[in-house]
Design an enzyme around this catalytic site. Structure first.
Site, PDB file in Angstrom:
ATOM      1  N   ARG A  64       0.880  -1.188   0.000  1.00  0.00           N
ATOM      2  CA  ARG A  64       0.000   0.000   0.000  1.00  0.00           C
ATOM      3  C   ARG A  64       0.907   1.224   0.000  1.00  0.00           C
ATOM      4  O   ARG A  64       1.688   1.427   0.921  1.00  0.00           O
ATOM      5  CB  ARG A  64      -0.917  -0.001   1.219  1.00  0.00           C
ATOM      6  CG  ARG A  64      -1.672   1.304   1.383  1.00  0.00           C
ATOM      7  CD  ARG A  64      -2.791   1.238   2.398  1.00  0.00           C
ATOM      8  NE  ARG A  64      -3.962   0.580   1.834  1.00  0.00           N
ATOM      9  CZ  ARG A  64      -5.211   0.743   2.286  1.00  0.00           C
ATOM     10  NH1 ARG A  64      -5.452   1.554   3.291  1.00  0.00           N
ATOM     11  NH2 ARG A  64      -6.216   0.112   1.731  1.00  0.00           N
ATOM     12  N   GLN A  89     -10.245  -3.688  -3.475  1.00  0.00           N
ATOM     13  CA  GLN A  89     -11.569  -3.203  -3.073  1.00  0.00           C
ATOM     14  C   GLN A  89     -12.600  -3.486  -4.162  1.00  0.00           C
ATOM     15  O   GLN A  89     -13.711  -3.940  -3.890  1.00  0.00           O
ATOM     16  CB  GLN A  89     -11.489  -1.692  -2.785  1.00  0.00           C
ATOM     17  CG  GLN A  89     -12.805  -1.102  -2.345  1.00  0.00           C
ATOM     18  CD  GLN A  89     -13.248  -1.604  -0.990  1.00  0.00           C
ATOM     19  OE1 GLN A  89     -12.525  -1.493  -0.019  1.00  0.00           O
ATOM     20  NE2 GLN A  89     -14.449  -2.163  -0.914  1.00  0.00           N
ATOM     21  N   CYS A 124     -16.582   2.034   0.288  1.00  0.00           N
ATOM     22  CA  CYS A 124     -15.391   1.209   0.538  1.00  0.00           C
ATOM     23  C   CYS A 124     -14.912   1.327   1.980  1.00  0.00           C
ATOM     24  O   CYS A 124     -14.176   0.465   2.439  1.00  0.00           O
ATOM     25  CB  CYS A 124     -14.285   1.546  -0.460  1.00  0.00           C
ATOM     26  SG  CYS A 124     -13.733   3.246  -0.383  1.00  0.00           S
ATOM     27  N   ASP A 170     -17.084   7.297  -1.636  1.00  0.00           N
ATOM     28  CA  ASP A 170     -15.800   7.120  -0.967  1.00  0.00           C
ATOM     29  C   ASP A 170     -15.504   8.448  -0.269  1.00  0.00           C
ATOM     30  O   ASP A 170     -16.131   9.477  -0.581  1.00  0.00           O
ATOM     31  CB  ASP A 170     -14.731   6.798  -2.040  1.00  0.00           C
ATOM     32  CG  ASP A 170     -13.334   6.595  -1.481  1.00  0.00           C
ATOM     33  OD1 ASP A 170     -13.197   6.388  -0.258  1.00  0.00           O
ATOM     34  OD2 ASP A 170     -12.367   6.636  -2.272  1.00  0.00           O
ATOM     35  N   HIS A 191      -7.305   0.835  -6.559  1.00  0.00           N
ATOM     36  CA  HIS A 191      -7.517   0.001  -5.363  1.00  0.00           C
ATOM     37  C   HIS A 191      -8.184  -1.291  -5.846  1.00  0.00           C
ATOM     38  O   HIS A 191      -9.364  -1.531  -5.589  1.00  0.00           O
ATOM     39  CB  HIS A 191      -8.393   0.756  -4.364  1.00  0.00           C
ATOM     40  CG  HIS A 191      -8.398   0.183  -2.982  1.00  0.00           C
ATOM     41  ND1 HIS A 191      -7.649  -0.931  -2.620  1.00  0.00           N
ATOM     42  CD2 HIS A 191      -9.067   0.561  -1.855  1.00  0.00           C
ATOM     43  CE1 HIS A 191      -7.865  -1.196  -1.348  1.00  0.00           C
ATOM     44  NE2 HIS A 191      -8.718  -0.318  -0.863  1.00  0.00           N
ATOM     45  N   ARG A 207     -13.846  -8.287   1.430  1.00  0.00           N
ATOM     46  CA  ARG A 207     -12.419  -8.055   1.190  1.00  0.00           C
ATOM     47  C   ARG A 207     -11.640  -9.342   1.467  1.00  0.00           C
ATOM     48  O   ARG A 207     -10.751  -9.731   0.729  1.00  0.00           O
ATOM     49  CB  ARG A 207     -11.900  -6.930   2.102  1.00  0.00           C
ATOM     50  CG  ARG A 207     -12.513  -5.559   1.831  1.00  0.00           C
ATOM     51  CD  ARG A 207     -12.096  -5.027   0.474  1.00  0.00           C
ATOM     52  NE  ARG A 207     -10.658  -5.001   0.316  1.00  0.00           N
ATOM     53  CZ  ARG A 207      -9.860  -4.022   0.752  1.00  0.00           C
ATOM     54  NH1 ARG A 207     -10.371  -2.959   1.327  1.00  0.00           N
ATOM     55  NH2 ARG A 207      -8.539  -4.083   0.572  1.00  0.00           N
TER      56      ARG A 207
HETATM   57  N1   CP Z   1     -11.396   0.170   2.137  1.00  0.00           N
HETATM   58  C1   CP Z   1     -10.149   0.058   2.620  1.00  0.00           C
HETATM   59  O1   CP Z   1      -9.188  -0.210   1.880  1.00  0.00           O
HETATM   60  O2   CP Z   1     -10.052   0.241   3.953  1.00  0.00           O
HETATM   61  P1   CP Z   1      -8.703   0.390   4.794  1.00  0.00           P
HETATM   62  O3   CP Z   1      -8.072   1.695   4.374  1.00  0.00           O
HETATM   63  O4   CP Z   1      -9.136   0.380   6.222  1.00  0.00           O
HETATM   64  O5   CP Z   1      -7.796  -0.763   4.463  1.00  0.00           O
HETATM   65  N1  NVA Z   2      -9.814   6.884  -1.817  1.00  0.00           N
HETATM   66  C1  NVA Z   2      -9.488   6.454  -0.474  1.00  0.00           C
HETATM   67  C2  NVA Z   2      -9.764   5.005  -0.296  1.00  0.00           C
HETATM   68  C3  NVA Z   2      -9.577   4.506   1.109  1.00  0.00           C
HETATM   69  C4  NVA Z   2      -9.798   3.036   1.226  1.00  0.00           C
HETATM   70  C5  NVA Z   2      -8.042   6.768  -0.172  1.00  0.00           C
HETATM   71  O1  NVA Z   2      -7.194   6.591  -1.049  1.00  0.00           O
HETATM   72  O2  NVA Z   2      -7.745   7.223   0.950  1.00  0.00           O
END
Ligand code: CP
Ligand code: NVA
Length: 302
Positions: free
Chosen positions: A101, A131, A259, A219, A128, A287
Site C-alpha cells: 500500500r 476493493q 469502501c 468514498d 484500489h 475483502r
Molecule cells: N477500504 C479500505 O481499503 O479500507 P482500509 O483503508 O481500512 O484498508
Molecule cells: N480513496 C481512499 C480510499 C480509502 C480506502 C483513499 O485513497 O484514501
C-alpha cells in the site's frame, strides 16, 4: 496471473475467475482442504493507514496456510530513502509474495518487476483493485451479477476508487456514471485510455447519475495524501453527498456501497449509511474472501 497490480491490467475473464474462486472460498471458509500458501511467507509493506486491508490480508494469508509479516514503510529502510528496486531485490530473495500500500502506482509496478515474486496492489493513488474485487463479489451476491447493471459513483471521481471502477466497467461491460464537480472528474486523458465501447459516463449533476442506478457508491472526499486540501474538498464536494434524495431516483432494489472508512454526513448521510449497513459491512467482509481468491490464484500461478 503473476501479480495483481491494477484492474486495468486484468482481463474480464481473469476478474470472473477471481470472483468465482472467491465465492467458493467464502462458502468453504473454515473447511479449506487445500492450503495453497503452506510454507510461504508474505510481507505487507504499507506506507498509508489501513484497517480492512491489513486485517483481511493478515487473516487471509494465515487461513491459506502461509505466514505474514506487516512492515510499516517507516520501520524499514524504505522510509529512509532506500530505493524500491533495491528493497524489491532483497525481499524477492527471501519472501514468497508482497502486498503493498503506497502512493505511486509505479512503485508497485517496480516492486513486481525487480522482486520477481507475486505482488499485490493494496491501494495506490491510481487504483484500489482489491476493493473493486470485493465490490464485484458483493454485486454478485446482492444483485446476481453486474450484467446490465448501472453503478453510480459520487464524489471524488478522479481518486483511486473512481478510476478503478472505470476500469472494471470497461473490462466487464457494465454501465458506470461518475458524478463529480470540475477538478474531481475523470479527465479526458484518462477517458481516452478506456477501450472503445466502455460504458463510462461523466456528469456534474448527481441526479443524472442516480437515475436508474442499481448501485450508489461513494468514498471519502479526502483520500490519503490529500489531507492538506481537506477544507476546500469538503466545500466543493458537498453537492455530491449520497443522501435520501439520490436514493429516491435510483432503481428499486438499489444497493448502497462504501469502501470505508466513512465520514458520516459528509460523503454519505448517517441515515443512508445505517439503513444500508448490512450491505456495506457485507462488502467489507468480502475483502477477505476476494483477496483469498487472489492469493490462491497467484500461488497457483493462474
Ligand atoms: N477500504 C479500505 O481499503 O479500507 P482500509 O483503508 O481500512 O484498508
Ligand atoms: N480513496 C481512499 C480510499 C480509502 C480506502 C483513499 O485513497 O484514501
Amino acid at each position: 496471473m503473476n501479480h495483481l497490480l491494477s484492474i486495468e491490467s486484468l482481463s474480464g475473464a481473469e476478474i470472473n475467475a477471481i470472483i468465482d474462486a472467491a465465492v467458493t472460498l467464502k462458502a468453504e471458509r473454515g473447511n479449506h482442504t487445500v492450503q495453497p500458501l503452506a510454507g510461504q511467507c508474505w510481507a505487507m509493506i504499507f506506507s498509508k493507514s489501513s484497517t480492512r486491508t491489513r486485517v483481511s490480508f493478515e487473516v487471509g494469508v494465515r487461513e491459506l496456510g502461509g505466514s505474514v509479516m506487516f512492515l510499516s514503510s517507516n520501520d524499514i529502510q524504505l522510509g529512509r530513502g532506500e530505493p524500491i528496486k533495491d528493497t524489491a531485490r532483497v525481499m524477492g530473495r527471501m519472501l514468497h509474495g508482497a502486498i503493498i500500500r503506497t502512493f505511486a502506482q509505479q512503485d508497485v509496478e517496480d516492486f513486481a518487476q525487480y522482486s520477481g515474486i507475486p505482488t499485490i496492489n493494496a491501494l495506490t493513488d491510481d487504483e484500489h483493485p482489491c476493493q473493486i474485487l470485493a465490490d464485484l463479489l458483493t454485486m454478485r451476491e446482492l444483485l446476481g451479477g453486474w450484467e446490465d447493471k448501472r453503478v453510480a459513483f459520487f464524489g471524488d471521481g478522479a481518486c483511486n476508487m473512481g478510476r478503478s471502477w472505470a476500469w472494471a466497467a470497461a473490462r466487464l461491460g457494465f454501465e458506470l456514471a461518475v458524478a463529480a464537480p470540475d477538478g474531481y472528474q475523470l479527465d479526458d486523458e484518462f477517458m481516452a485510455q478506456l477501450p472503445e465501447g466502455a460504458k463510462v459516463t461523466r456528469t456534474d449533476d448527481p441526479k443524472i447519475a442516480a437515475e436508474g442506478a442499481d448501485v450508489l457508491y461513494t468514498d471519502t472526499w479526502v483520500s490519503m495524501g490529500r489531507e492538506n486540501e481537506e477544507a476546500k474538498r469538503l466545500v466543493e464536494l458537498k453537492p455530491f453527498q449520497v443522501n435520501e434524495a439520490l436514493l429516491d431516483l435510483a432503481n428499486e432494489g438499489v444497493i448502497v456501497q462504501h469502501c470505508l472508512p466513512a465520514y458520516r454526513d459528509y460523503e454519505i448521510t448517517e441515515r443512508v449509511l445505517e439503513s444500508h449497513a448490512d450491505q456495506i459491512f457485507q462488502q467489507a467482509e468480502n475483502r477477505l474472501h476476494a483477496q483469498k481468491a487472489v492469493l490462491a490464484l497467484l500461488a497457483a500461478g493462474q
